[in-house]
Design a protein around this motif. Sequence first.
Motif, PDB file in Angstrom:
ATOM      1  N   SER A 237      21.659  26.109  48.874  1.00  0.00           N
ATOM      2  CA  SER A 237      20.541  25.256  48.959  1.00  0.00           C
ATOM      3  C   SER A 237      19.415  25.527  49.659  1.00  0.00           C
ATOM      4  CB  SER A 237      21.385  24.034  49.882  1.00  0.00           C
ATOM      5  OG  SER A 237      21.860  24.796  51.078  1.00  0.00           O
ATOM      6  N   ASN A 238      19.436  26.770  50.209  1.00  0.00           N
ATOM      7  CA  ASN A 238      18.334  27.248  50.769  1.00  0.00           C
ATOM      8  C   ASN A 238      17.374  28.125  49.923  1.00  0.00           C
ATOM      9  OD1 ASN A 238      18.949  26.276  53.581  1.00  0.00           O
ATOM     10  ND2 ASN A 238      20.494  28.037  53.529  1.00  0.00           N
ATOM     11  N   GLY A 239      17.717  28.203  48.552  1.00  0.00           N
ATOM     12  CA  GLY A 239      17.055  29.063  47.660  1.00  0.00           C
ATOM     13  C   GLY A 239      17.458  30.543  47.860  1.00  0.00           C
ATOM     14  N   THR A 240      18.773  30.658  48.501  1.00  0.00           N
ATOM     15  CA  THR A 240      18.859  32.123  48.313  1.00  0.00           C
ATOM     16  C   THR A 240      19.946  32.666  47.398  1.00  0.00           C
ATOM     17  OG1 THR A 240      18.683  31.866  50.998  1.00  0.00           O
ATOM     18  CG2 THR A 240      19.980  34.095  49.991  1.00  0.00           C
ATOM     19  N   THR A 241      19.732  33.737  46.681  1.00  0.00           N
ATOM     20  CA  THR A 241      20.725  33.960  45.578  1.00  0.00           C
ATOM     21  C   THR A 241      21.937  34.544  46.399  1.00  0.00           C
ATOM     22  OG1 THR A 241      18.975  34.370  44.024  1.00  0.00           O
ATOM     23  CG2 THR A 241      21.121  35.478  43.422  1.00  0.00           C
ATOM     24  N   GLN A 242      23.194  33.989  46.095  1.00  0.00           N
ATOM     25  CA  GLN A 242      24.461  34.403  46.587  1.00  0.00           C
ATOM     26  C   GLN A 242      25.049  35.200  45.355  1.00  0.00           C
ATOM     27  OE1 GLN A 242      24.919  34.675  49.569  1.00  0.00           O
ATOM     28  NE2 GLN A 242      23.264  33.027  50.437  1.00  0.00           N
ATOM     29  N   THR A 243      25.929  36.087  45.684  1.00  0.00           N
ATOM     30  CA  THR A 243      27.004  36.607  44.723  1.00  0.00           C
ATOM     31  C   THR A 243      28.363  36.653  44.930  1.00  0.00           C
ATOM     32  OG1 THR A 243      25.415  38.724  44.365  1.00  0.00           O
ATOM     33  CG2 THR A 243      27.515  39.078  43.573  1.00  0.00           C
ATOM     34  N   LEU A 244      28.886  36.207  44.079  1.00  0.00           N
ATOM     35  CA  LEU A 244      30.424  36.008  44.114  1.00  0.00           C
ATOM     36  C   LEU A 244      31.294  36.948  43.147  1.00  0.00           C
ATOM     37  CD1 LEU A 244      31.945  34.278  41.691  1.00  0.00           C
ATOM     38  CD2 LEU A 244      30.706  32.617  42.800  1.00  0.00           C
ATOM     39  N   PHE A 245      32.454  37.544  43.515  1.00  0.00           N
ATOM     40  CA  PHE A 245      33.150  38.490  42.734  1.00  0.00           C
ATOM     41  C   PHE A 245      34.461  37.788  42.181  1.00  0.00           C
ATOM     42  CE2 PHE A 245      30.288  40.706  45.856  1.00  0.00           C
ATOM     43  CZ  PHE A 245      29.956  41.466  44.804  1.00  0.00           C
ATOM     44  N   VAL A 246      34.643  37.779  41.022  1.00  0.00           N
ATOM     45  CA  VAL A 246      35.682  37.228  40.355  1.00  0.00           C
ATOM     46  C   VAL A 246      36.574  37.924  39.210  1.00  0.00           C
ATOM     47  CG1 VAL A 246      34.307  35.823  38.702  1.00  0.00           C
ATOM     48  CG2 VAL A 246      36.438  34.791  39.491  1.00  0.00           C
ATOM     49  N   THR A 247      37.852  37.735  39.100  1.00  0.00           N
ATOM     50  CA  THR A 247      38.198  38.302  38.036  1.00  0.00           C
ATOM     51  C   THR A 247      38.510  37.553  36.590  1.00  0.00           C
ATOM     52  OG1 THR A 247      40.574  37.882  38.946  1.00  0.00           O
ATOM     53  CG2 THR A 247      39.333  40.097  39.594  1.00  0.00           C
ATOM     54  N   GLN A 248      38.879  38.319  35.705  1.00  0.00           N
ATOM     55  CA  GLN A 248      39.127  37.659  34.226  1.00  0.00           C
ATOM     56  C   GLN A 248      39.860  38.720  33.608  1.00  0.00           C
ATOM     57  OE1 GLN A 248      39.077  34.822  32.657  1.00  0.00           O
ATOM     58  NE2 GLN A 248      40.323  35.901  31.111  1.00  0.00           N
ATOM     59  N   PHE A 249      41.014  38.479  33.536  1.00  0.00           N
ATOM     60  CA  PHE A 249      42.193  39.707  33.255  1.00  0.00           C
ATOM     61  C   PHE A 249      42.562  39.502  31.535  1.00  0.00           C
ATOM     62  CE2 PHE A 249      43.780  41.194  37.617  1.00  0.00           C
ATOM     63  CZ  PHE A 249      42.340  41.789  37.818  1.00  0.00           C
ATOM     64  N   GLU A 250      42.648  38.148  31.357  1.00  0.00           N
ATOM     65  CA  GLU A 250      43.087  37.841  29.991  1.00  0.00           C
ATOM     66  C   GLU A 250      42.024  38.201  28.770  1.00  0.00           C
ATOM     67  OE1 GLU A 250      45.390  34.022  27.838  1.00  0.00           O
ATOM     68  OE2 GLU A 250      44.274  33.696  29.534  1.00  0.00           O
ATOM     69  N   PRO A 251      42.358  38.927  27.873  1.00  0.00           N
ATOM     70  CA  PRO A 251      44.050  39.041  27.644  1.00  0.00           C
ATOM     71  C   PRO A 251      44.166  40.496  27.866  1.00  0.00           C
ATOM     72  CG  PRO A 251      42.726  39.368  25.479  1.00  0.00           C
ATOM     73  CD  PRO A 251      41.631  39.005  26.443  1.00  0.00           C
ATOM     74  N   THR A 252      43.370  41.550  28.079  1.00  0.00           N
ATOM     75  CA  THR A 252      43.726  42.880  28.156  1.00  0.00           C
ATOM     76  C   THR A 252      42.759  43.528  29.201  1.00  0.00           C
ATOM     77  OG1 THR A 252      42.922  43.783  26.275  1.00  0.00           O
ATOM     78  CG2 THR A 252      45.323  43.081  26.321  1.00  0.00           C
ATOM     79  N   ASP A 253      42.421  42.830  30.137  1.00  0.00           N
ATOM     80  CA  ASP A 253      41.386  43.443  31.082  1.00  0.00           C
ATOM     81  C   ASP A 253      41.714  43.932  32.639  1.00  0.00           C
ATOM     82  OD1 ASP A 253      39.249  43.714  29.174  1.00  0.00           O
ATOM     83  OD2 ASP A 253      38.893  41.363  29.039  1.00  0.00           O
ATOM     84  N   ALA A 254      42.926  43.647  32.858  1.00  0.00           N
ATOM     85  CA  ALA A 254      43.487  43.959  34.232  1.00  0.00           C
ATOM     86  C   ALA A 254      43.394  45.687  34.328  1.00  0.00           C
ATOM     87  CB  ALA A 254      44.911  43.505  34.184  1.00  0.00           C
ATOM     88  N   ARG A 255      43.468  46.273  33.137  1.00  0.00           N
ATOM     89  CA  ARG A 255      43.226  47.744  33.130  1.00  0.00           C
ATOM     90  C   ARG A 255      42.041  47.987  33.489  1.00  0.00           C
ATOM     91  NH1 ARG A 255      44.073  48.441  26.715  1.00  0.00           N
ATOM     92  NH2 ARG A 255      45.766  46.743  27.250  1.00  0.00           N
ATOM     93  N   LYS A 256      41.038  47.396  33.648  1.00  0.00           N
ATOM     94  CA  LYS A 256      39.683  47.611  34.297  1.00  0.00           C
ATOM     95  C   LYS A 256      39.416  47.582  35.840  1.00  0.00           C
ATOM     96  CE  LYS A 256      36.903  46.111  30.457  1.00  0.00           C
ATOM     97  NZ  LYS A 256      35.624  45.185  30.011  1.00  0.00           N
ATOM     98  N   VAL A 257      40.639  47.065  36.324  1.00  0.00           N
ATOM     99  CA  VAL A 257      40.559  46.683  37.876  1.00  0.00           C
ATOM    100  C   VAL A 257      41.696  47.815  38.575  1.00  0.00           C
ATOM    101  CG1 VAL A 257      40.689  45.214  39.637  1.00  0.00           C
ATOM    102  CG2 VAL A 257      39.515  44.490  37.595  1.00  0.00           C
ATOM    103  N   PHE A 258      42.834  47.940  37.972  1.00  0.00           N
ATOM    104  CA  PHE A 258      43.835  48.710  38.446  1.00  0.00           C
ATOM    105  C   PHE A 258      44.884  49.503  37.292  1.00  0.00           C
ATOM    106  CE2 PHE A 258      45.761  44.541  38.356  1.00  0.00           C
ATOM    107  CZ  PHE A 258      46.879  44.854  38.114  1.00  0.00           C
ATOM    108  N   PRO A 259      45.071  50.545  37.407  1.00  0.00           N
ATOM    109  CA  PRO A 259      45.968  51.321  36.495  1.00  0.00           C
ATOM    110  C   PRO A 259      47.074  50.382  36.271  1.00  0.00           C
ATOM    111  CG  PRO A 259      45.060  53.122  37.945  1.00  0.00           C
ATOM    112  CD  PRO A 259      44.926  51.726  38.601  1.00  0.00           C
ATOM    113  N   CYS A 260      47.690  49.966  35.093  1.00  0.00           N
ATOM    114  CA  CYS A 260      48.662  49.149  35.064  1.00  0.00           C
ATOM    115  C   CYS A 260      49.518  48.987  33.457  1.00  0.00           C
ATOM    116  CB  CYS A 260      48.433  47.769  35.232  1.00  0.00           C
ATOM    117  SG  CYS A 260      47.012  47.143  34.357  1.00  0.00           S
ATOM    118  N   PHE A 261      50.300  48.495  33.548  1.00  0.00           N
ATOM    119  CA  PHE A 261      51.011  48.574  32.247  1.00  0.00           C
ATOM    120  C   PHE A 261      50.737  47.232  31.421  1.00  0.00           C
ATOM    121  CE2 PHE A 261      53.720  51.223  34.716  1.00  0.00           C
ATOM    122  CZ  PHE A 261      54.242  52.024  33.721  1.00  0.00           C
TER     123      PHE A 261
END
Length: 351
Positions: A237-261
């Motif tokens: 509301s003050n006209g300042t650009t804010q950043t948020l960080f969010v995940t999207q792991f479906e269908p096979t993108d969890a491997r981008k954030v941590f080593p996994c099966f």
Amino acid sequence: MLSKADIKAKYKPSASKEEELDNPLSEMHPATGGAVLSGGGEDHEHESINQVEEGRPAKETNAHPKRRKRICIGVAAGGLILLFVLILVAAFGTGDNEPLPVGPVGFWGQARLPLSIIPLHYAISIQLDVVNNFYNGFVNINIKATEETDIVVIHGLNMKLGPVTLINPQQPASPVPAQTIEYNPVNQYYIFHFPQMLTWISKSKSTGATVFNLTVSYNASVSTDLAGLYASNYVDSNGTTQTLFVTQFEPTDARKVFPCFDEPSFKATYDLSLTFDSSYMAVSNMPVINTVYPAPSLKQVTFQTTPNMSTYLLAFMVSKFSRISTTYVRPNGQSFVNISLYTTPDTLSQG
């Protein structure tokens, strides 16, 4: 003057249109106008020409040409369908839990992960740099060996690995580093080679204690393609650009954030700990169970252990959102559900 025989020969009617259409393999001989079977070979061709010239009907073939053509087309189509089915089975298998051949010790080249190692539990720690869009990670995976092997094959993408070790619970003070690390860029997995694991598994067959801990240190950048862990911007509301960080792991993108099966059939439980700038907050699948401040400008949030689930179901968000909560009491009056809404501070009143 023409004789009657000459007149009959000159005006002898040609084969009917129906007969011509019934034999698609025939063509008209340029000299005689007779029918020549193009696929019958040289001797058959002369025989057919002579028969037409002598006014005798050509020999009938064993199978009708149209019928032979339909049979050939049907066989070809069936062959193509069978080939397509075999290709699909080879590429994807016949089910999520179908075992795949492990091959020689120390080798793996399939698209799917082997079933020789399965995950039981992940303990994931991520320290996020919200200014530089970068994070350091550490994962401790409780794994179980289902057969003798000396490799661990695990997904990972766009990350730089640090030390990789395997810990035998019988010797917890002596972690073993991976002897070699290979990477398959096509199938997006690492192959960690631990010769000692084969010995451990063989010795523990009598007790059934084939559970080990795989630890991996790594770092990666925040994604820019709306998959894995990515950044998103909004204007407050003050006209300042804010950043948020969010995940999207479906269908096979969890491997981008941590080593996994990173296949749905490999289900496990998860402990997640996030460290980030203290002006931010975090939310994940489970409630927060602990919050500490390692430094004045840093906040570390730990979440409750998740149920048994696939990698793509894990999610979290780090942002400057605010929360409003309420409690819903069920009609029996003995149980309740906490309901929370997360939104930007200037729109919280609308919740």
